[in-house]
Write a protein that holds these residues in place. Structure first.
Motif, PDB file in Angstrom:
ATOM      1  N   ARG A   1      -7.261  -2.044  -5.475  1.00 57.43           N
ATOM      2  CA  ARG A   1      -7.490  -2.444  -4.084  1.00 57.43           C
ATOM      3  C   ARG A   1      -6.181  -2.360  -3.294  1.00 57.43           C
ATOM      4  O   ARG A   1      -5.107  -2.465  -3.842  1.00 57.43           O
TER       5      ARG A   1
ATOM      6  N   SER B   1      -4.403   5.950   0.608  1.00 61.56           N
ATOM      7  CA  SER B   1      -5.324   7.095   0.615  1.00 61.56           C
ATOM      8  C   SER B   1      -4.653   8.319   1.218  1.00 61.56           C
ATOM      9  O   SER B   1      -5.315   9.205   1.745  1.00 61.56           O
TER      10      SER B   1
ATOM     11  N   GLY C   1     -10.077   8.842  -0.722  1.00 63.16           N
ATOM     12  CA  GLY C   1      -9.840   8.761   0.715  1.00 63.16           C
ATOM     13  C   GLY C   1     -10.001   7.373   1.292  1.00 63.16           C
ATOM     14  O   GLY C   1      -9.884   7.197   2.509  1.00 63.16           O
ATOM     15  N   THR C   2     -10.253   6.372   0.437  1.00 67.02           N
ATOM     16  CA  THR C   2     -10.394   4.999   0.910  1.00 67.02           C
ATOM     17  C   THR C   2      -9.297   4.135   0.284  1.00 67.02           C
ATOM     18  O   THR C   2      -8.498   4.600  -0.533  1.00 67.02           O
ATOM     19  N   THR C   3      -9.301   2.858   0.634  1.00 65.73           N
ATOM     20  CA  THR C   3      -8.282   1.940   0.105  1.00 65.73           C
ATOM     21  C   THR C   3      -8.758   1.191  -1.130  1.00 65.73           C
ATOM     22  O   THR C   3      -8.048   0.303  -1.619  1.00 65.73           O
ATOM     23  N   THR C   4      -9.938   1.526  -1.637  1.00 68.09           N
ATOM     24  CA  THR C   4     -10.412   0.973  -2.912  1.00 68.09           C
ATOM     25  C   THR C   4     -10.784   2.125  -3.830  1.00 68.09           C
ATOM     26  O   THR C   4     -11.702   2.900  -3.538  1.00 68.09           O
TER      27      THR C   4
ATOM     28  N   GLN D   1      -4.601  11.775  -2.702  1.00 67.35           N
ATOM     29  CA  GLN D   1      -5.840  12.540  -2.788  1.00 67.35           C
ATOM     30  C   GLN D   1      -5.667  13.760  -3.688  1.00 67.35           C
ATOM     31  O   GLN D   1      -6.549  14.092  -4.482  1.00 67.35           O
TER      32      GLN D   1
ATOM     33  N   ARG E   1       0.848  -1.189   0.000  1.00 69.76           N
ATOM     34  CA  ARG E   1       0.000   0.000   0.000  1.00 69.76           C
ATOM     35  C   ARG E   1       0.888   1.245   0.000  1.00 69.76           C
ATOM     36  O   ARG E   1       0.915   2.045   0.937  1.00 69.76           O
TER      37      ARG E   1
ATOM     38  N   GLY F   1     -14.249   6.505  -4.490  1.00 67.59           N
ATOM     39  CA  GLY F   1     -13.517   5.984  -3.344  1.00 67.59           C
ATOM     40  C   GLY F   1     -12.416   6.881  -2.841  1.00 67.59           C
ATOM     41  O   GLY F   1     -11.516   6.414  -2.129  1.00 67.59           O
TER      42      GLY F   1
END
Length: 514
Positions: free
Chosen positions: A265, A269, A291-294, A274, A243, A289
């Motif tokens: 995936r 984030s 700000g998310t991990t997807t 962003q 990640r 998505g």
């Protein structure tokens, strides 16, 4: 002509005449010189009139652009700092924009066939290196007359054979050219990525992320050789094995101009990701998505838009400035801190006993990032119960971890700092012992810091890694007496006018060469 200090008005007029004569001798117009410098024609006109303030860094760029020895900046050796510490800082200081977001957005501009204007760009070495690479392949990159905004126009055909290999090898960010360039050429080469000395870091996660877009990369004699066959499927799902911020950015850059839907995936984030997503959305790329991990990316084969984007503030610089105030026992306000990306850091500091206040939140110029002003006060610190370690966002930022070694040296008790990401950075933090800190290296990833420290002045050679180098400087601010930090050029790679801003807050720092 030799300059060792800031030029006087008379010197400015003489410099202007030298610049004008050298430009004419080389058959350049003011506009052509402006393009070489990445500035405006009006700025060149003011320089030649002697009415434009010039930094030593810009004078060096003028000499290079004119291929002239008429302007010499005195000794050519590395820069050093003389720091007289043991005095508190005071006042207010505003956080500048993100280095990591800037380099990602400069790479992303390669996707756009329209005009990209990036605002609030930090004038740091890392940014200039990427701009040098972009210009070498044909991108027009021009700073505005104030030197804060840069406008980029990408030609229909890139000169990939003309890439500035020297600039490329000195920045790890060059790896993010892979994502945009796979849309521009069936085959191309890039020099190996460089950057800080932080140990072995594999680029394999990038290769895994980009393979679904048809990119195949082989390493040959100091360069990456890429071939592109095109994506195998209309829609694709990519699971990142790491990640990482730049890995996620590379996948986004590849997906943005790939027709169909790409699902990423285990995506980072973090703040720079962003910023990149917000810019891509301005270009017309659909992204779900944020700000998310997807991340779900709806790519468009052609991106052509004239866009302006203002880069958000840098949480790592904010942490640097907070650390400067903490270790010097200062009452200090750090303005425009991106608190969403500092929440864990502030929670750990609160646990350690730091007294601070947050203003009401407000939005950054990008309309998305949440900012606040952080006011810290002199505090009696104690070691946290748990170890301090980084995690992907929303965890503690990996680049902010080194500052906790300096802070822990102020605290009562022992703090375990676990840097599990980089092989060598913990070793660099052991240089704090030269200034009186009790830092015990347990292994290449862990140090045990015991405080409180009675800081003492010393002469230290700057470690070859950005954040540990800044940590040494901040510790010198706390040490009574006069310290010398040698070979500090690496700090300019990630900070704009850091020394000058610390001086404005009351620090005693002198830049010198010998």
């Amino acid at each position: 002509m030799t300059l060792t200090d800031a030029p006087t008005d008379d010197a400015m007029r003489r410099i202007g005449a030298l610049v004008r004569d050298a430009r004419r001798h080389r058959g350049l117009t003011q506009q052509q010189l402006a393009e070489r410098l990445g500035t405006s024609q009006s700025a060149v006109a003011r320089i030649e009139q002697g009415s434009q303030n010039l930094t030593l860094e810009f004078l060096g760029r003028l000499s290079a652009a004119l291929d002239s020895e008429l302007i010499s900046l005195g000794p050519a050796g590395p820069a050093h700092l003389r720091v007289t510490g043991g005095r508190p800082l005071r006042g207010r200081v505003a956080v500048k924009s993100s280095k990591n977001a800037a380099v990602a957005l400069l790479c992303a501009a390669l996707l756009n066939r329209g005009r990209t204007t990036l605002r609030n760009v930090s004038r740091i070495v890392e940014v200039e290196r990427i701009l040098d690479v972009l210009r070498s392949i044909g991108v027009a990159a021009t700073w505005d007359e104030h030197g804060h905004d840069v406008t980029l126009v990408v030609p229909d055909e890139l000169d990939l054979d003309g890439v500035d290999a020297d600039a490329a090898r000195r920045t790890r960010s060059i790896i993010m050219f892979l994502g945009p360039l796979l849309h521009r050429a069936r085959t191309f080469s890039l020099p190996y990525a460089g950057g800080c000395d932080l140990g072995t870091r594999t680029v394999q996660p990038h290769m895994i992320a980009l393979r679904p877009f048809g990119l195949d990369v082989e390493a040959h004699a100091g360069e990456y050789r890429a071939t592109v066959d095109g994506p195998a499927a209309a829609d694709r799902t990519i699971v990142l094995t790491e990640r990482g911020d730049t890995v996620t950015e590379n996948a986004l850059l590849a997906a943005a101009r790939t027709d169909g839907t790409t699902t990423i995936r285990n995506a980072s984030s973090n703040y720079m990701v962003q910023d990149l997503c917000l810019y891509l959305q301005l270009l017309g790329v659909g992204i779900e998505g944020l700000g998310t991990t997807t991340l779900v990316v709806h790519g468009r084969p052609a991106l052509e838009a004239d866009v302006d984007y203002t880069i958000s503030e840098d949480p790592v610089e904010a942490m640097s400035l907070l650390t400067a105030g903490i270790v010097t026992g200062s009452e200090l306000t750090v303005e425009r801190a991106p608190v969403e990306f500092l929440q864990v850091e502030l929670a750990v500091l609160a646990e350690m006993g730091l007294r601070f206040e947050l203003s009401a939140e407000y939005l950054a110029a990008n309309g998305h990032t949440r900012l606040a002003d952080v006011t810290i006060r002199p505090s009696e610190l104690h070691a946290p119960i748990d170890k301090v370690h980084p995690m992907p966002f929303p965890g503690l930022n990996i680049d902010n971890l080194p500052f906790f070694a300096v802070i822990a040296a102020q605290a009562q008790g022992s703090t375990l700092i676990h840097d599990w990401v980089y092989d060598n950075r913990a070793i660099h933090l052991s240089d704090l012992t030269r200034l009186g800190a009790d830092v015990r290296l347990l292994d290449p990833h862990r140090v045990l810091v015991t405080g409180p420290t009675r800081w003492s002045s010393a002469e230290v050679v700057c470690p070859p890694a950005l954040r540990p180098a800044v940590c040494i400087l901040l510790a010198m601010l706390a040490a009574k007496g006069t310290s010398v930090l040698r070979n500090v050029d690496i700090i300019a790679r990630g900070y704009e006018q850091l020394y000058e801003r610390l001086v404005e807050m009351g620090a005693d720092i002198e830049v010198f060469r010998d």
